[in-house]
Design a protein around this motif. Sequence first.
Motif, PDB file in Angstrom:
ATOM      1  N   TYR A  23      35.760  47.214  48.188  1.00 17.72           N
ATOM      2  CA  TYR A  23      36.739  46.747  47.201  1.00 17.72           C
ATOM      3  C   TYR A  23      37.751  45.812  47.858  1.00 17.72           C
ATOM      4  O   TYR A  23      38.065  44.752  47.329  1.00 17.72           O
ATOM      5  CB  TYR A  23      37.444  47.952  46.563  1.00 17.72           C
ATOM      6  CG  TYR A  23      38.487  47.591  45.535  1.00 17.72           C
ATOM      7  CD1 TYR A  23      38.118  47.280  44.233  1.00 17.72           C
ATOM      8  CD2 TYR A  23      39.835  47.576  45.859  1.00 17.72           C
ATOM      9  CE1 TYR A  23      39.065  46.957  43.274  1.00 17.72           C
ATOM     10  CE2 TYR A  23      40.795  47.259  44.908  1.00 17.72           C
ATOM     11  CZ  TYR A  23      40.404  46.954  43.624  1.00 17.72           C
ATOM     12  OH  TYR A  23      41.350  46.620  42.682  1.00 17.72           O
ATOM     13  N   GLU A  24      38.259  46.194  49.023  1.00 14.66           N
ATOM     14  CA  GLU A  24      39.254  45.374  49.730  1.00 14.66           C
ATOM     15  C   GLU A  24      38.676  44.048  50.194  1.00 14.66           C
ATOM     16  O   GLU A  24      39.388  43.056  50.282  1.00 14.66           O
ATOM     17  CB  GLU A  24      39.833  46.152  50.915  1.00 14.66           C
ATOM     18  CG  GLU A  24      40.734  47.290  50.484  1.00 14.66           C
ATOM     19  CD  GLU A  24      41.264  48.102  51.651  1.00 14.66           C
ATOM     20  OE1 GLU A  24      41.181  47.618  52.807  1.00 14.66           O
ATOM     21  OE2 GLU A  24      41.752  49.207  51.399  1.00 14.66           O
ATOM     22  N   GLY A  44      36.670  42.143  48.596  1.00 17.22           N
ATOM     23  CA  GLY A  44      36.629  41.204  47.476  1.00 17.22           C
ATOM     24  C   GLY A  44      36.280  41.904  46.183  1.00 17.22           C
ATOM     25  O   GLY A  44      35.301  42.635  46.118  1.00 17.22           O
ATOM     26  N   HIS A  45      37.142  41.712  45.175  1.00 21.71           N
ATOM     27  CA  HIS A  45      36.920  42.337  43.875  1.00 21.71           C
ATOM     28  C   HIS A  45      37.413  41.422  42.768  1.00 21.71           C
ATOM     29  O   HIS A  45      38.099  40.435  43.007  1.00 21.71           O
ATOM     30  CB  HIS A  45      37.620  43.702  43.793  1.00 21.71           C
ATOM     31  CG  HIS A  45      39.097  43.633  44.029  1.00 21.71           C
ATOM     32  ND1 HIS A  45      39.643  43.705  45.294  1.00 21.71           N
ATOM     33  CD2 HIS A  45      40.128  43.462  43.177  1.00 21.71           C
ATOM     34  CE1 HIS A  45      40.961  43.593  45.202  1.00 21.71           C
ATOM     35  NE2 HIS A  45      41.284  43.442  43.932  1.00 21.71           N
ATOM     36  N   ALA A 105      39.737  40.250  39.874  1.00 20.77           N
ATOM     37  CA  ALA A 105      41.183  40.409  39.655  1.00 20.77           C
ATOM     38  C   ALA A 105      41.430  41.395  38.519  1.00 20.77           C
ATOM     39  O   ALA A 105      40.828  41.306  37.458  1.00 20.77           O
ATOM     40  CB  ALA A 105      41.815  39.067  39.328  1.00 20.77           C
ATOM     41  N   PRO A 140      36.330  33.712  40.463  1.00 22.27           N
ATOM     42  CA  PRO A 140      37.371  34.050  41.468  1.00 22.27           C
ATOM     43  C   PRO A 140      37.336  35.505  41.910  1.00 22.27           C
ATOM     44  O   PRO A 140      36.996  36.395  41.137  1.00 22.27           O
ATOM     45  CB  PRO A 140      38.677  33.741  40.724  1.00 22.27           C
ATOM     46  CG  PRO A 140      38.339  33.831  39.281  1.00 22.27           C
ATOM     47  CD  PRO A 140      36.917  33.400  39.172  1.00 22.27           C
ATOM     48  N   LEU A 141      37.716  35.700  43.167  1.00 26.20           N
ATOM     49  CA  LEU A 141      37.807  37.021  43.775  1.00 26.20           C
ATOM     50  C   LEU A 141      39.223  37.261  44.278  1.00 26.20           C
ATOM     51  O   LEU A 141      39.946  36.316  44.600  1.00 26.20           O
ATOM     52  CB  LEU A 141      36.861  37.141  44.965  1.00 26.20           C
ATOM     53  CG  LEU A 141      35.378  37.131  44.689  1.00 26.20           C
ATOM     54  CD1 LEU A 141      34.607  37.115  45.998  1.00 26.20           C
ATOM     55  CD2 LEU A 141      34.992  38.341  43.873  1.00 26.20           C
ATOM     56  N   GLN A 142      39.567  38.518  44.347  1.00 27.89           N
ATOM     57  CA  GLN A 142      40.847  38.917  44.920  1.00 27.89           C
ATOM     58  C   GLN A 142      40.514  39.806  46.099  1.00 27.89           C
ATOM     59  O   GLN A 142      39.573  40.607  46.033  1.00 27.89           O
ATOM     60  CB  GLN A 142      41.623  39.689  43.849  1.00 27.89           C
ATOM     61  CG  GLN A 142      43.081  39.835  44.106  1.00 27.89           C
ATOM     62  CD  GLN A 142      43.766  40.445  42.894  1.00 27.89           C
ATOM     63  OE1 GLN A 142      43.194  41.246  42.168  1.00 27.89           O
ATOM     64  NE2 GLN A 142      44.991  40.053  42.670  1.00 27.89           N
ATOM     65  N   THR A 143      41.261  39.691  47.189  1.00 33.97           N
ATOM     66  CA  THR A 143      41.004  40.535  48.356  1.00 33.97           C
ATOM     67  C   THR A 143      42.192  41.465  48.585  1.00 33.97           C
ATOM     68  O   THR A 143      43.287  41.239  48.067  1.00 33.97           O
ATOM     69  CB  THR A 143      40.759  39.698  49.620  1.00 33.97           C
ATOM     70  OG1 THR A 143      41.858  38.825  49.812  1.00 33.97           O
ATOM     71  CG2 THR A 143      39.491  38.883  49.498  1.00 33.97           C
TER      72      THR A 143
END
Length: 135
Positions: free
Chosen positions: A59-60, A62-63, A65, A130-133
């Motif tokens: 998860y950390e 890349g997940h 948003a 898009p991904l959030q890290t």
Amino acid sequence: MSFLIQNWLLILTALVSGGLLLWPSLRGGAGGGVTPSEAVMLMNREKAVVIDVCEPAEYEAGHIAGARSIPLAGLAEAKNLPSNKSLPLVVVCASGMRSGRAAAALRKLGHENVQSLKGGMRAWREAGLPLQTGA
């Protein structure tokens, strides 16, 4: 009638292979779910909640948003699932395999509209979304 008797093995083989081809679509497993673009439409139009069932390290890395991190092992006792059971849920994992099992578990918990993301985060990345890290 004699044709059926003489070729019973051939007929049995055809029936079994046809059943095996249909099985994933009948049970809604790995073959079912939504594409990344369909998931985005659900999120934007129907306010779908994204449930990420990856392990914390995945998860950390890349997940999606706004996704809620609920590892598959802790899904049954999770406190951060939506209380509105008719709210659409999109379940995601790394490849789409765990999310299929998680979607079935969420349906058993009473959630009415649960979809698995086909191909998981791999498909999301390939679609260029898009991904959030981080946590």
